[in-house]
Design a protein around this motif. Structure first.
Motif, PDB file in Angstrom:
ATOM      1  N   GLY A  41      22.812  40.603  29.961  1.00 53.01           N
ATOM      2  CA  GLY A  41      23.214  39.972  31.208  1.00 53.01           C
ATOM      3  C   GLY A  41      23.111  40.932  32.364  1.00 53.01           C
ATOM      4  O   GLY A  41      22.965  42.137  32.180  1.00 53.01           O
ATOM      5  N   ALA A  42      23.187  40.423  33.577  1.00 58.95           N
ATOM      6  CA  ALA A  42      23.056  41.240  34.771  1.00 58.95           C
ATOM      7  C   ALA A  42      24.275  42.136  34.913  1.00 58.95           C
ATOM      8  O   ALA A  42      25.402  41.732  34.633  1.00 58.95           O
ATOM      9  N   GLY A  43      24.015  43.349  35.372  1.00 61.73           N
ATOM     10  CA  GLY A  43      25.103  44.280  35.620  1.00 61.73           C
ATOM     11  C   GLY A  43      25.567  44.174  37.047  1.00 61.73           C
ATOM     12  O   GLY A  43      25.255  43.220  37.769  1.00 61.73           O
ATOM     13  N   GLN A  62      35.444  50.136  33.303  1.00 58.62           N
ATOM     14  CA  GLN A  62      34.805  49.713  34.538  1.00 58.62           C
ATOM     15  C   GLN A  62      33.299  49.814  34.376  1.00 58.62           C
ATOM     16  O   GLN A  62      32.791  50.753  33.770  1.00 58.62           O
ATOM     17  N   TYR A  63      32.602  48.859  34.947  1.00 58.81           N
ATOM     18  CA  TYR A  63      31.141  48.864  34.935  1.00 58.81           C
ATOM     19  C   TYR A  63      30.685  49.124  36.365  1.00 58.81           C
ATOM     20  O   TYR A  63      31.041  48.377  37.276  1.00 58.81           O
ATOM     21  N   ILE A  77      29.780  41.884  38.035  1.00 55.28           N
ATOM     22  CA  ILE A  77      29.392  41.127  36.846  1.00 55.28           C
ATOM     23  C   ILE A  77      30.130  39.783  36.866  1.00 55.28           C
ATOM     24  O   ILE A  77      31.339  39.739  37.156  1.00 55.28           O
ATOM     25  N   SER A  78      29.382  38.735  36.569  1.00 47.45           N
ATOM     26  CA  SER A  78      29.959  37.389  36.604  1.00 47.45           C
ATOM     27  C   SER A  78      31.168  37.301  35.677  1.00 47.45           C
ATOM     28  O   SER A  78      31.112  37.710  34.514  1.00 47.45           O
ATOM     29  N   GLY A  79      32.262  36.774  36.219  1.00 40.67           N
ATOM     30  CA  GLY A  79      33.473  36.614  35.421  1.00 40.67           C
ATOM     31  C   GLY A  79      34.463  37.748  35.559  1.00 40.67           C
ATOM     32  O   GLY A  79      35.635  37.603  35.192  1.00 40.67           O
ATOM     33  N   HIS A  80      34.009  38.892  36.055  1.00 45.34           N
ATOM     34  CA  HIS A  80      34.937  40.015  36.252  1.00 45.34           C
ATOM     35  C   HIS A  80      35.851  39.718  37.433  1.00 45.34           C
ATOM     36  O   HIS A  80      35.402  39.394  38.524  1.00 45.34           O
ATOM     37  N   THR A  81      37.149  39.845  37.188  1.00 46.39           N
ATOM     38  CA  THR A  81      38.094  39.532  38.250  1.00 46.39           C
ATOM     39  C   THR A  81      38.484  40.755  39.062  1.00 46.39           C
ATOM     40  O   THR A  81      38.988  40.636  40.169  1.00 46.39           O
ATOM     41  N   ALA A  82      38.267  41.932  38.509  1.00 50.04           N
ATOM     42  CA  ALA A  82      38.643  43.159  39.217  1.00 50.04           C
ATOM     43  C   ALA A  82      37.400  43.807  39.807  1.00 50.04           C
ATOM     44  O   ALA A  82      36.367  43.905  39.150  1.00 50.04           O
ATOM     45  N   LEU A  83      37.504  44.281  41.045  1.00 56.43           N
ATOM     46  CA  LEU A  83      36.383  44.936  41.718  1.00 56.43           C
ATOM     47  C   LEU A  83      36.919  46.143  42.473  1.00 56.43           C
ATOM     48  O   LEU A  83      37.958  46.064  43.140  1.00 56.43           O
ATOM     49  N   TYR A  84      36.205  47.252  42.349  1.00 56.11           N
ATOM     50  CA  TYR A  84      36.646  48.526  42.931  1.00 56.11           C
ATOM     51  C   TYR A  84      35.526  49.104  43.793  1.00 56.11           C
ATOM     52  O   TYR A  84      34.353  48.960  43.467  1.00 56.11           O
TER      53      TYR A  84
END
Lengths: 115, 115
Positions: free
Chosen positions: B1-3, B104-105, B26-33
């Motif tokens: 899947g896309a990163g 984290q990605y 990433i689709s579905g990730h709720t946390a973003l930094y």
């Protein structure tokens, strides 16, 4: 005030030998630690982690050791391969307010594995 | 899947201009930094978003920095009246949920150069 310190900015190791990357921290409240690897022009990628209730975690060629009394952790790579050449970041997680967590990163160590 | 993707990959701007940096988690990730890495420094935390909660802005270095996350997905980091000390690589990362000690990605980063 650097809470996570990687005092060696660079390290060179011969292929096949062991690479040891070190990380020191100052906050005894840190309870989870991670190592990330970063290639040029790419974002860091997760490598291995360890909880403070353990003193060792192993994944293939990678082992992380945690010495809580010394507030020190290390990443061992054995045997080292040229593809391991990258910048390695140590990170610690501390509990924040409202049950959330904050990641504190070190300054990184550039590993060069010589063929 | 896309990163995690970030754009632009490189941005050169003149001192005093405003810039916008984009992050697609990433689709579905709720946390973003958002982090930034200045030359010779570690990853410096800037701001964090978790779902619909108010963002944690504790790492923003000045009021010239702001960020938005629209629809719980794409995020934009805006730097107003850029200064030379803003020159750095700006990294975005996402994870499933910051309430867990989650991996984290990271995206590839945007290299910002302020002349």
């Amino acid at each position: 005030d650097q809470q996570v310190k990687q005092n060696s900015p660079s390290l060179s190791v011969q292929e096949g030998r062991i690479s040891i990357l070190n990380c020191d921290y100052t906050n005894s409240m840190f309870d989870y630690f991670l190592w990330y690897k970063k290639y040029p022009a790419e974002g860091p990628t997760f490598l291995i982690s360890i909880s403070s209730i353990k003193d060792k975690n192993e994944d293939g060629r990678f082992t992380v050791f945690l010495n809580k009394s010394a507030k020190h952790l290390s990443l061992h790579i054995v045997p080292s391969q040229p593809g391991d050449s990258a910048v390695y970041f140590c990170a610690a997680i501390t509990g924040g307010t409202s049950g959330t967590y904050k990641y504190i990163f070190g300054t990184g160590t550039r590993l060069k594995v010589l063929a | 899947g896309a990163g995690v993707s970030q754009s632009p990959s490189n941005k050169v701007t003149e001192k005093g201009k405003d810039v916008e940096l984009r992050c697609d988690p990433i689709s579905g990730h709720t946390a973003l930094y958002w982090y930034r890495q200045s030359l010779g420094q570690g990853l410096e935390f800037l701001i964090y978003f978790q779902g619909n909660s108010a963002p944690d802005k504790s790492g923003l270095p000045s009021d010239r920095f702001s960020a938005e996350r629209t629809g719980g997905s794409v995020s934009t980091l805006t730097i107003q009246r850029t200064q030379q000390e803003d020159s750095a690589v700006y990294l975005c990362a996402s994870s499933w949920d910051r309430l867990e000690k989650d991996t984290q990605y990271f995206g590839p980063g945007t290299r910002l150069t302020v002349l």
